[in-house]
Motif scaffolding. Structure first.
Motif, PDB file in Angstrom:
ATOM      1  N   PHE A   3      80.946  45.393   2.406  1.00 17.29           N
ATOM      2  CA  PHE A   3      82.346  45.818   2.466  1.00 17.29           C
ATOM      3  C   PHE A   3      82.709  46.368   3.842  1.00 17.29           C
ATOM      4  O   PHE A   3      83.864  46.381   4.223  1.00 17.29           O
ATOM      5  N   ARG A   4      81.723  46.820   4.603  1.00 11.80           N
ATOM      6  CA  ARG A   4      81.978  47.344   5.944  1.00 11.80           C
ATOM      7  C   ARG A   4      81.933  46.271   7.026  1.00 11.80           C
ATOM      8  O   ARG A   4      82.419  46.483   8.131  1.00 11.80           O
ATOM      9  N   LEU A   5      81.334  45.149   6.714  1.00 13.66           N
ATOM     10  CA  LEU A   5      81.119  44.104   7.713  1.00 13.66           C
ATOM     11  C   LEU A   5      82.420  43.571   8.294  1.00 13.66           C
ATOM     12  O   LEU A   5      82.561  43.460   9.511  1.00 13.66           O
ATOM     13  N   ALA A  45      83.587  39.260   2.835  1.00 17.75           N
ATOM     14  CA  ALA A  45      83.283  40.177   3.941  1.00 17.75           C
ATOM     15  C   ALA A  45      83.602  39.557   5.294  1.00 17.75           C
ATOM     16  O   ALA A  45      83.375  40.173   6.326  1.00 17.75           O
ATOM     17  N   GLY A  46      84.110  38.328   5.287  1.00 16.66           N
ATOM     18  CA  GLY A  46      84.510  37.700   6.538  1.00 16.66           C
ATOM     19  C   GLY A  46      83.457  36.842   7.197  1.00 16.66           C
ATOM     20  O   GLY A  46      83.546  36.535   8.380  1.00 16.66           O
ATOM     21  N   VAL A  47      82.471  36.413   6.436  1.00 20.52           N
ATOM     22  CA  VAL A  47      81.411  35.561   6.973  1.00 20.52           C
ATOM     23  C   VAL A  47      81.712  34.107   6.599  1.00 20.52           C
ATOM     24  O   VAL A  47      82.071  33.819   5.458  1.00 20.52           O
ATOM     25  N   ASN A  48      81.565  33.203   7.569  1.00 19.87           N
ATOM     26  CA  ASN A  48      81.673  31.776   7.275  1.00 19.87           C
ATOM     27  C   ASN A  48      80.382  31.357   6.586  1.00 19.87           C
ATOM     28  O   ASN A  48      79.313  31.397   7.184  1.00 19.87           O
ATOM     29  N   VAL A  49      80.477  30.957   5.329  1.00 24.85           N
ATOM     30  CA  VAL A  49      79.291  30.636   4.538  1.00 24.85           C
ATOM     31  C   VAL A  49      79.162  29.131   4.381  1.00 24.85           C
ATOM     32  O   VAL A  49      80.118  28.452   4.022  1.00 24.85           O
TER      33      VAL A  49
END
Length: 68
Positions: A3-5, A45-49
């Motif tokens: 959640f902080r990423l 969390a904003g990561v391209n998966v």
């Protein structure tokens, strides 16, 4: 921590991170956890998966050229 990423990446002006997920098949419960929780939470969390077998290469006859 996830959640902080997103906030950290935005505040530090870091390029959005990428993540390829590799996991063992054969346990349906684990496969669901990888897709429905881990990969989805990383995306939130904003990561391209890149979850190749579930999201990117779902269609029959799809190519795996992304790995070439």
């Amino acid at each position: 921590m996830l959640f902080r990423l997103k906030t950290y990446v935005t505040e530090q002006k870091i390029v959005q991170p990428n993540c390829f997920i590799s996991y063992a098949w054969g346990n349906p419960e684990h496969e669901r956890w990888v897709e429905k929780l881990l990969a989805t939470d990383l995306q939130k969390a904003g990561v391209n998966v890149l979850l190749w077998d579930k999201w990117a290469n779902r269609r029959i006859g799809s190519s795996n050229r992304a790995f070439c």
